[in-house]
Design an enzyme around this catalytic site. Structure first.
Site: not given
Length: 326
Positions: A16, A89-90
């Site tokens: 992201t 960030t996952d």
């Protein structure tokens, strides 16, 4: 003057933080490491020399063990004081722990990202990169291993979790951050106990592991199905390490032919060893050959199990390694 001589390498993996809006809709990774660094207000004024590396351009969910082990191999050739890794960030709670396991030496490895992409108002990427660079360059962070810096908090890789799908304060840890950044200073107040690193060479890239959560009314059929497809299994159990009685036979059979790690799905606290004694309790399952994850949650327990199996570790070696975890 000392800080002006510090050097930090920034590796971009996508995610992201590197995404921008596309004409066809949605956002995808497009920004380079140089783009990310150039967009950080105040970075030049720190006096920290930053070198950039475009390593991958992927969503966090698509990163692999091979990607992260290749990245860790790059660190050995750097003449810098610290490393910053930017990514989606996952998977930060997994990748940071993997890097912590295979990293040796005093150099800080700082993982960060963004919850809001660069096209959004209030994008958090630049602030996170600035804080991450400060931590990576600091003498205070030496010897911490891998950490996650988000919202100016410093979290140990072993404890950090993503606990919200969209909030800029998504990353938390129990028992809490090990430090923070304020007024341009890095302040570290806690240090996790050190664990011996695991050499990152890959012996077997075909190892497959999985996390299998148990739920109300489970009868063991799903555990058997998952176990048939993997080389090692992490059971995300109730509470302090409990499963339904109907799952006991399945887990006993699986533990006879592969490492089965018993972890708590609660998010904090240890797997107990001798408090409960009913069939499916922690003491019952450990007596049947399951291996306690200690205080490691299921996601991180799988990372450790995967790396050990890739290195060719035997069951007793895996048990010994998990036994070291406080």
């Amino acid at each position: 003057m000392a800080e002006a001589r510090r050097r930090v390498a920034v590796f971009s993996l996508g995610g992201t933080i590197a995404m921008t809006a596309q004409p066809t809709g949605g956002v995808t990774p497009t920004l380079s490491a140089g783009d990310l660094v150039a967009a950080v207000p105040g970075l030049a004024e720190t006096g920290i020399a930053v070198e950039v590396h475009d390593f991958r351009q992927l969503p966090g969910a698509s990163l692999s063990f091979a990607d992260l082990l290749d990245l860790a191999g790059e660190f050995d050739h750097l003449a810098v004081d610290g490393v910053v890794v930017t990514q989606g960030t996952d998977t930060i709670e997994e990748t940071s722990y993997l890097l912590d396991l295979v990293h040796s030496g005093e150099m800080p490895i700082v993982v960060t990202g963004a919850m809001r992409n660069a096209s959004m108002a209030g994008a958090d990427g630049p602030a996170n990169v600035l804080a991450a660079v400060r931590v990576a360059a600091s003498a205070e962070a030496r010897g911490l291993g891998a950490v996650v810096v988000f919202g100016e908090e410093v979290h140990a890789a072993r404890w950090v979790r993503k606990t919200h799908a969209t909030s800029p304060t998504a990353f938390t840890s129990y028992p809490g951050p090990v430090g923070y950044v304020a007024e341009d200073r890095v302040r570290i107040w806690s240090r996790p106990s050190g664990e011996p690193g695991i050499l990152p060479e890959r012996r077997n890239g075909n190892v497959r592991t999985a996390v299998a959560p148990v739920g109300l009314g489970d009868d063991g059929a799903v555990l058997r199905a998952v176990g048939a497809a993997v080389d090692g299994l992490v059971v995300a159990a109730f509470g302090a390490g409990h499963v339904p009685m109907a799952c006991v036979d399945a887990l006993t059979e699986l533990a006879e032919r592969m490492p089965v790690i018993l972890a708590s799905r609660t998010g904090a606290g240890p797997v107990l060893t001798e408090t409960y004694g009913f069939p499916g309790s922690e003491s019952d399952l450990l007596a049947r050959g399951l291996i306690s994850a200690g205080t490691l949650g299921p996601v991180k327990a799988r990372i450790l199990l995967q790396i050990l199996l890739m290195r060719g570790a035997e069951q007793h070696e895996i048990a010994e390694r998990f036994a070291r975890i406080l």
